[in-house]
Design a protein around this motif. Structure first.
Motif, mmCIF file in Angstrom:
data_model
loop_
_atom_site.group_PDB
_atom_site.id
_atom_site.type_symbol
_atom_site.label_atom_id
_atom_site.label_comp_id
_atom_site.label_asym_id
_atom_site.label_seq_id
_atom_site.Cartn_x
_atom_site.Cartn_y
_atom_site.Cartn_z
ATOM 1 N N THR A 79 0.456 -1.344 -0.256
ATOM 2 C CA THR A 79 -0.168 0.339 0.481
ATOM 3 C C THR A 79 0.749 1.442 -0.048
ATOM 4 O OG1 THR A 79 -1.658 -1.076 0.897
ATOM 5 C CG2 THR A 79 -1.763 1.314 1.178
ATOM 6 N N GLU A 80 2.433 1.177 1.000
ATOM 7 C CA GLU A 80 2.735 2.265 1.232
ATOM 8 C C GLU A 80 3.485 2.629 -0.391
ATOM 9 O OE1 GLU A 80 5.488 5.277 3.577
ATOM 10 O OE2 GLU A 80 3.176 4.487 3.335
ATOM 11 N N ARG A 81 4.092 1.542 -1.136
ATOM 12 C CA ARG A 81 5.097 2.003 -2.398
ATOM 13 C C ARG A 81 4.147 2.542 -3.275
ATOM 14 N NH1 ARG A 81 6.630 4.293 -5.350
ATOM 15 N NH2 ARG A 81 8.931 3.915 -6.721
ATOM 16 N N PRO A 106 -0.474 -2.309 10.732
ATOM 17 C CA PRO A 106 -1.092 -1.430 9.266
ATOM 18 C C PRO A 106 -1.323 -0.432 10.629
ATOM 19 C CG PRO A 106 -2.756 -3.115 9.868
ATOM 20 C CD PRO A 106 -1.635 -4.180 10.534
ATOM 21 N N THR A 107 -0.314 0.789 11.159
ATOM 22 C CA THR A 107 -0.944 1.703 11.049
ATOM 23 C C THR A 107 -0.727 3.466 10.726
ATOM 24 O OG1 THR A 107 1.366 1.645 11.756
ATOM 25 C CG2 THR A 107 0.124 0.703 13.728
ATOM 26 N N PRO A 108 -2.699 3.467 10.012
ATOM 27 C CA PRO A 108 -1.753 4.307 8.299
ATOM 28 C C PRO A 108 -2.367 5.654 9.097
ATOM 29 C CG PRO A 108 -4.105 2.757 8.586
ATOM 30 C CD PRO A 108 -2.983 2.087 9.639
ATOM 31 N N GLY A 109 -2.342 6.388 8.692
ATOM 32 C CA GLY A 109 -2.039 7.824 8.734
ATOM 33 C C GLY A 109 -1.267 8.638 8.297
ATOM 34 N N HIS A 110 -0.150 8.970 9.257
ATOM 35 C CA HIS A 110 0.740 9.383 8.883
ATOM 36 C C HIS A 110 1.967 9.388 6.900
ATOM 37 C CE1 HIS A 110 4.618 11.705 9.104
ATOM 38 N NE2 HIS A 110 4.955 10.468 8.547
ATOM 39 N N THR A 111 1.282 8.019 6.538
ATOM 40 C CA THR A 111 0.848 7.740 5.241
ATOM 41 C C THR A 111 0.496 6.610 5.021
ATOM 42 O OG1 THR A 111 3.342 6.476 5.441
ATOM 43 C CG2 THR A 111 3.218 8.339 4.982
ATOM 44 N N PRO A 112 -0.531 6.088 4.187
ATOM 45 C CA PRO A 112 -1.625 5.474 4.025
ATOM 46 C C PRO A 112 -1.102 3.490 4.166
ATOM 47 C CG PRO A 112 -1.481 7.254 2.180
ATOM 48 C CD PRO A 112 -0.353 7.250 3.001
ATOM 49 N N CYS A 114 3.809 6.780 13.857
ATOM 50 C CA CYS A 114 2.595 6.891 14.392
ATOM 51 C C CYS A 114 2.396 7.390 15.577
ATOM 52 C CB CYS A 114 1.549 6.081 14.140
ATOM 53 S SG CYS A 114 2.191 4.115 15.043
ATOM 54 N N ILE A 115 3.656 7.109 16.302
ATOM 55 C CA ILE A 115 3.538 8.827 17.817
ATOM 56 C C ILE A 115 5.493 8.697 17.070
ATOM 57 C CG2 ILE A 115 3.502 8.453 19.545
ATOM 58 C CD1 ILE A 115 2.408 5.664 19.875
ATOM 59 N N HIS A 116 5.360 9.948 16.855
ATOM 60 C CA HIS A 116 6.585 10.987 16.970
ATOM 61 C C HIS A 116 7.315 11.413 17.956
ATOM 62 C CE1 HIS A 116 5.937 11.417 12.719
ATOM 63 N NE2 HIS A 116 6.397 11.447 12.394
ATOM 64 N N HIS A 117 6.683 11.698 19.095
ATOM 65 C CA HIS A 117 7.394 11.588 20.397
ATOM 66 C C HIS A 117 5.527 11.462 21.598
ATOM 67 C CE1 HIS A 117 8.552 15.310 23.688
ATOM 68 N NE2 HIS A 117 9.650 15.134 22.740
ATOM 69 N N PRO A 118 6.013 10.946 22.542
ATOM 70 C CA PRO A 118 6.389 10.744 23.895
ATOM 71 C C PRO A 118 4.559 11.540 24.407
ATOM 72 C CG PRO A 118 7.930 10.269 24.251
ATOM 73 C CD PRO A 118 7.759 11.076 23.413
ATOM 74 N N SER A 170 -4.471 9.381 11.285
ATOM 75 C CA SER A 170 -3.035 9.050 11.723
ATOM 76 C C SER A 170 -3.635 9.418 13.364
ATOM 77 C CB SER A 170 -2.356 10.025 12.021
ATOM 78 O OG SER A 170 -1.404 10.146 12.808
ATOM 79 N N GLU A 171 -5.077 10.255 14.099
ATOM 80 C CA GLU A 171 -5.621 10.465 15.134
ATOM 81 C C GLU A 171 -5.827 8.805 15.605
ATOM 82 O OE1 GLU A 171 -7.880 12.835 17.883
ATOM 83 O OE2 GLU A 171 -7.833 13.498 16.456
ATOM 84 N N ALA A 172 -6.449 8.629 15.144
ATOM 85 C CA ALA A 172 -7.264 7.122 15.156
ATOM 86 C C ALA A 172 -6.186 6.295 15.581
ATOM 87 C CB ALA A 172 -8.752 7.131 13.803
ATOM 88 N N THR A 173 -5.665 5.850 14.784
ATOM 89 C CA THR A 173 -4.679 5.223 14.975
ATOM 90 C C THR A 173 -3.855 5.051 16.149
ATOM 91 O OG1 THR A 173 -4.768 4.108 11.787
ATOM 92 C CG2 THR A 173 -2.775 3.969 13.527
ATOM 93 N N ARG A 174 -3.409 6.518 16.028
ATOM 94 C CA ARG A 174 -2.441 6.498 17.747
ATOM 95 C C ARG A 174 -3.307 6.620 19.023
ATOM 96 N NH1 ARG A 174 -0.283 10.535 15.243
ATOM 97 N NH2 ARG A 174 -2.074 12.070 15.524
#
Length: 301
Positions: A156-158, A207-213, A233-237, A256-260
Motif C-alpha cells: 500500500t505504501e509503495r 498496519p498503522t495508517p494515517g501518517h502515510t497510507p 505513527c507516534i513521533h514523540h511521547p 493518524s489520530e485514530a490509529t494513535r
C-alpha cells in the motif's frame, strides 16, 4: 523484560525482549526547531504541562527533544534493520537532513551489523528520514548499502507514492534512496492485512495508517515478551498525553489520530516495550494510563 548494555566499548544502547536484543543505532539529534515544525500542536505550554516529559523528552521551556535512529535486531539468525534514517550526503530541502556526514555505519558495525551482514531491512514508510541509508554513494552513483538484504515495506505504501504528485524534493529522495533498491531487485512489497504480516519468525508488520497510507509499526515477540517499534505513527511521547496532536506531514490527520488512539489503548498496561523511532534517549518504555490519556514510563538501556 530486562534492559541490558550492548557488549562493546561504546556501550551502544540495547534492550532485551525474550531472547532478542534490540540495539538502537544513533544517527543524529535533530535541532530544537524540529519540534514546532513537526508537531505544531505541541506548544510549549502543552509540553511543559506534562512534567514527566522532563528532562529526557523535553526541556522545562517546552522544547521537544527529537532523535533520528534505527533499530537493529537478530531474529532466527537473521540480522534485521528497522528504518535507515536520513543517510549521508543526501541533498535534502530540510537543512537538518541536508548533506549529513555521520558515523552511522560505524555504529551499526559496532553493534554487530556490518552492512554486508544485514539480511532484512524493514521500512515503516517511505519518508526521507526513514530510507536514507538504503543507499550510499559509490563512484558517483547511489548503490544499496546492504547489498545482501531484502528491503521490505507495505505494498500500500509503495503504490500510494507511485501515484502521488511529488514535488522535486520528494522525487529526489526516491531517486537516490528508493529507486536504486528497486532497480537492484532488492525491494519486496508485502500485503499487510488488519492482523498484520509476519516477515520473519516473531517479527510482524502491523498496519498503522494515517501518517502515510501504508505506514506500519513493527512488532517483535519472543518467549512471551513483546516490543513494538512505532515508526512515525507516534513521533514523540507528548502524543501519549495528547493523542490529537499530529504531524504537519500526516497524509490523513484524522486517520493518524485514530490509529494513535487505538494503538495506545491496545498497549496500555500490557508490559509491551515501546520503542520510538524519533524518541530521544531513553527511547523505550511502557505505556500506562495517565488521567484521561497515557504516558510513557521509560525503560533505560
Amino acid at each position: 523484560m530486562n534492559a541490558s548494555a550492548a557488549d562493546n566499548s561504546t556501550a551502544l544502547p540495547s534492550w532485551t525482549v525474550g531472547d532478542v536484543t534490540v540495539h538502537r543505532i544513533d544517527e543524529v539529534l535533530l535541532p530544537p526547531e524540529t519540534g514546532p515544525w513537526l508537531l505544531p500542536g505541541a506548544t510549549p505550554d502543552i509540553v511543559a504541562g506534562q512534567d514527566w516529559l522532563q528532562p529526557d523528552f523535553a526541556d522545562p521551556q517546552g522544547i521537544l527533544h527529537i532523535d533520528s535512529h534505527s533499530f537493529a535486531i537478530v531474529v532466527d539468525g537473521m540480522r534485521v534493520l528497522v528504518d535507515t534514517g536520513v543517510g549521508n550526503g543526501k541533498s535534502r530541502a530540510n537543512p537538518a537532513w541536508h548533506n549529513l556526514r555521520t558515523d552511522y555505519l560505524e555504529r551499526l558495525a559496532a553493534a554487530g551489523f556490518p552492512p554486508d551482514s544485514v539480511d532484512l531491512v524493514v521500512l515503516t514508510h517511505l519518508h526521507a528520514d526513514h530510507v536514507g541509508w538504503n543507499t550510499r554513494e559509490v563512484d558517483g552513483t547511489w548503490a544499496p548499502t546492504f547489498p545482501h538484504a531484502r528491503y521490505v515495506t507495505s505494498r500500500t505504501e509503495r503504490e500510494f507514492w507511485r501515484g502521488y504528485d511529488m514535488d522535486e524534493a520528494r522525487m529526489q529522495m526516491f531517486r537516490d534512496s528508493v529507486i536504486p533498491i528497486e532497480e537492484a531487485g532488492l525491494f519486496d512489497l508485502v500485503d499487510v492485512p488488519a492482523e498484520g504480516a509476519e516477515v520473519a519468525p516473531g517479527l510482524r508488520l502491523l498496519p498503522t495508517p494515517g501518517h502515510t497510507p501504508g505506514h506500519v509499526a513493527v512488532q517483535m515477540s519472543s518467549h512471551g515478551e513483546t516490543a513494538l517499534i512505532t515508526g512515525d505513527c507516534i513521533h514523540h511521547p507528548v502524543q501519549f498525553a495528547h493523542p490529537a496532536i499530529g504531524s504537519c506531514v500526516d497524509i490523513d490527520p484524522g486517520q493518524s489520530e485514530a490509529t494513535r488512539r487505538m494503538l495506545l489503548e491496545s498497549l496500555a498496561g500490557t508490559g509491551t516495550l515501546v520503542l520510538g523511532t524519533h524518541f530521544a534517549p531513553p527511547t523505550a518504555g511502557h505505556v500506562i494510563t495517565h488521567g484521561d490519556a497515557y504516558r510513557l514510563v521509560p525503560e533505560p538501556s
